[in-house]
Design an enzyme around this catalytic site. Structure first.
Site, PDB file in Angstrom:
ATOM      1  N   HIS A   1       0.835  -1.212   0.000  1.00 27.37           N
ATOM      2  CA  HIS A   1       0.000   0.000   0.000  1.00 27.37           C
ATOM      3  C   HIS A   1       0.862   1.252   0.000  1.00 27.37           C
ATOM      4  CE1 HIS A   1      -3.588  -2.321   0.953  1.00 27.37           C
ATOM      5  NE2 HIS A   1      -2.948  -2.870   1.965  1.00 27.37           N
TER       6      HIS A   1
ATOM      7  N   HIS B   1       1.984   8.988   1.528  1.00 25.06           N
ATOM      8  CA  HIS B   1       1.012   8.955   0.430  1.00 25.06           C
ATOM      9  C   HIS B   1       1.378  10.044  -0.566  1.00 25.06           C
ATOM     10  CE1 HIS B   1      -1.851   6.422   2.695  1.00 25.06           C
ATOM     11  NE2 HIS B   1      -1.426   7.112   3.743  1.00 25.06           N
TER      12      HIS B   1
ATOM     13  N   THR C   1      -6.333   3.090   4.910  1.00 20.73           N
ATOM     14  CA  THR C   1      -6.080   1.851   4.171  1.00 20.73           C
ATOM     15  C   THR C   1      -6.902   0.748   4.835  1.00 20.73           C
ATOM     16  OG1 THR C   1      -4.106   1.530   5.530  1.00 20.73           O
ATOM     17  CG2 THR C   1      -3.766   2.421   3.319  1.00 20.73           C
TER      18      THR C   1
HETATM   19 ZN    ZN Z   1      -1.700   6.823   5.675  1.00 24.67          ZN
END
Ligand code: ZN
Length: 202
Positions: A37, A66, A151
């Site tokens: 992720h 991110h 997430t």
């Molecule tokens: Zn995060």
């Protein structure tokens, strides 16, 4: 009641009574993991970094990135966002969000960005210790609200504190991340009558 959100600054109410965040962060070693992720840094020592909020101690579990940012400010994304994820003994989660804009390099993260594992599931031990206090803006107002992890499983009941002043990282640092994760942001979620509180800078 999920995260991230668009932080509309005109709708925030200033709350000087909301408890301050007290930091006890220390330099320490980290393991860097590509978890499918994001790129996540996990401290080698369990209790090395503690944030106290409202009388409760929250221990730093990991921080990760991110791109672009997940939180928006008045509809605008930053180039990236750092999440420092903390947990209390009771299992409550506090996440600090730090917006990152391209600019000067953050030298504390040189080793991290140089060693980003490109392969999913791969872990590397960083050679240079990181002091997490170098990652958080020293003097910034914050937006505070209750949301979720961004997430899966997107667990709710998470206390968020997003600093409104961005930190900078260099374009070269950011590109080592976006080469592996060109876009790993979750879209903003509806507010559903939640209040977003503005905490003034110290
Ligand atoms: Zn995060």
């Amino acid at each position: 009641m999920e995260s991230p959100i668009d932080i509309v600054t005109a709708d925030m109410k200033v709350d000087i009574t909301s408890p301050a965040l007290t930091f006890a962060y220390h330099a320490g070693d980290y393991e860097l993991e590509n978890n499918g992720h994001t790129i996540e840094a996990v401290p080698d020592e369990d209790d090395n970094n503690i944030v106290t909020f409202g009388g409760t101690e929250y221990v730093l579990q990991q921080f990760h990135f991110h791109a672009h940012s997940e939180h928006l400010i008045d509809g605008a994304a930053a180039d990236a966002e750092l999440h420092l994820v903390h947990k209390s003994a009771a299992g409550d989660v506090l996440v600090l969000g730090v917006l990152l804009e391209e600019g000067a390099a953050n030298s504390s993260l040189d080793d991290l960005f140089a060693q980003i594992p490109e392969e999913n599931g791969k872990e590397v031990e960083l050679e240079t210790p990181i002091d997490a206090s170098d990652l958080v803006p020293a003097d910034s107002a914050s937006a505070r609200y209750e949301g979720s992890l961004t997430t899966p499983p997107c667990t709710q009941g998470v206390q968020w504190n997003v600093f409104l002043e961005p930190q900078s990282i260099s374009p070269a640092q950011l590109s080592t991340f976006t080469k592996v994760y060109p876009d790993n942001h979750r879209p903003v979620q509806p507010l559903h009558h939640r209040e977003v509180t503005e905490i003034p800078a110290d």
